[in-house]
Design a protein around this motif. Structure first.
Motif, PDB file in Angstrom:
ATOM      1  N   ARG A  12       5.423  -4.252  -7.254  1.00  0.00           N
ATOM      2  CA  ARG A  12       4.995  -5.650  -7.248  1.00  0.00           C
ATOM      3  C   ARG A  12       5.716  -6.405  -8.348  1.00  0.00           C
ATOM      4  O   ARG A  12       6.168  -5.805  -9.330  1.00  0.00           O
ATOM      5  CB  ARG A  12       3.482  -5.773  -7.414  1.00  0.00           C
ATOM      6  N   LEU A  66      -0.171 -13.074  -3.662  1.00  0.00           N
ATOM      7  CA  LEU A  66       0.487 -11.829  -3.284  1.00  0.00           C
ATOM      8  C   LEU A  66      -0.278 -11.089  -2.197  1.00  0.00           C
ATOM      9  O   LEU A  66      -1.511 -11.085  -2.175  1.00  0.00           O
ATOM     10  CB  LEU A  66       0.637 -10.922  -4.510  1.00  0.00           C
ATOM     11  N   ILE A  96       4.464  -5.189  -2.675  1.00  0.00           N
ATOM     12  CA  ILE A  96       3.605  -6.358  -2.856  1.00  0.00           C
ATOM     13  C   ILE A  96       4.504  -7.571  -3.073  1.00  0.00           C
ATOM     14  O   ILE A  96       5.434  -7.522  -3.879  1.00  0.00           O
ATOM     15  CB  ILE A  96       2.662  -6.178  -4.059  1.00  0.00           C
TER      16      ILE A  96
END
Length: 336
Positions: free
Chosen positions: A155, A201, A231
């Motif tokens: 992410r 997200l 992500i």
């Protein structure tokens, strides 16, 4: 019985405690990131079919999921009601099949892109696929991105725009490959300067497109190939199926070579109860073409390095120039 069949039979016997007979191991065409086979056999006399996905000697993208990670994500997606093959078994033990692998239920369907966009028997499917795919990717984006069992998903760092994070990864690939190309450098800079404000997200499939879905006459049967999940900004998944290469020659049909993108985006908006800025999707399409162009060079390098000798990988290198022409065209259209 081949060495692979014998090893699979022993593994499944140990996992199930049942009498397993492997009757056939059939390679599936395509699959530039993983070795894929259909496994035909029986368990205590009951027939079964599964799909084996096993690592190749080299990776297309360095931060791709491992097989245990992909297996865990498939489990979460299956539990969330996403149309995926049911995951069955996974192992990273090199003593079993030499390389990490996973096994999942076999789902009958066509995944080869040119067939999906052209086969007469899939004409009715093409009419409903955009809405079906919009609904399914909405389900993916509604999964919990903070699920502790999926903490391995890459992410962006806090306060880092997902587009900028994607560009960070792209620059690392460019540096690793030693790419020195003015069109690539210009497009990277343009993407840096024009990144849209991010959305909250979500889990991203990462390779959501025609070619990574299984299709029958009635439409979508399963979403496959989750190894590039992470992500990020959900519009990344909405733009990727519109990238030129994923139209498989039907370039006038923006969404995957089967339709314009409105039915897909409208279905997505309906199922997530959101409004999607089309201009932001345009941006992610430009970035998608740029990333795929560089990835084509990475695929060629897998062949040239001798790690995975493949005419397919070698031929992908030439596609990089086609992607350059496409993203330069889209950038000009953006300005106009």
């Amino acid at each position: 019985m081949t060495e692979l069949s014998s090893a699979l039979q022993q593994f499944l016997s140990q996992q199930t405690g049942a009498s397993i007979i492997i009757e056939a191991v059939k390679p599936i065409a395509g699959g530039a990131s993983r070795e894929t086979h259909v496994i035909v056999g029986s368990q205590d006399g009951a027939p079964f079919q599964m799909v084996l996905r096993r690592d190749l000697a080299s990776e297309m993208i360095d931060n791709a999921l491992t097989r245990p990670q992909e297996f865990a994500l498939l489990q979460a997606a299956y539990a969330a009601g996403v149309k995926v093959p049911k995951p069955r078994y996974v192992s990273a033990d090199p003593n079993i099949l030499e390389r990490p692998f996973l096994l999942m239920d076999y789902v009958e369907g066509i995944s080869i892109g040119p067939k999906v966009v052209r086969a007469p028997e899939l004409e009715a499917a093409r009419a409903v696929l955009p809405a079906q795919l919009g609904e399914q990717i909405a389900r993916v984006h509604q999964m919990n991105p903070d699920d502790p069992s999926l903490s391995f998903l890459e992410r962006p760092s806090p306060n880092r725009n997902p587009a900028q994070h994607a560009l960070d990864n792209l620059r690392a690939m460019i540096d690793r490959l030693g790419v020195q190309n003015p069109a690539v450098a210009f497009a990277v800079r343009w993407c840096e300067q024009n990144a849209p404000d991010p959305l909250p997200l979500t889990i991203i499939h990462g390779d959501f497109r025609i070619g990574n879905v299984l299709v029958g006459p009635e439409g979508l049967r399963a979403i496959i190939d989750w190894e590039f999940s992470h992500i990020g900004d959900p519009r990344e998944d909405l733009a990727w199926p519109c990238v030129r290469d994923w139209r498989f020659g039907k370039v006038d049909r923006h969404f995957g070579g089967i339709d314009d993108r409105e039915a897909f985006l409208s279905a997505y908006e309906q199922h997530r109860n959101v409004t999607i800025d089309r201009k932001a999707v345009d941006y992610w399409e430009i970035l998608g073409n740029l990333r795929w162009g560089v990835t084509c060079l990475a695929q060629a390098e897998r062949h040239l390095s001798g790690k995975d000798i493949s005419i397919e990988f070698a031929s992908l290198g030439r596609r990089a120039v086609e992607m350059q022409a496409e993203y330069l065209r889209l950038i000009q259209a953006w300005k106009d």
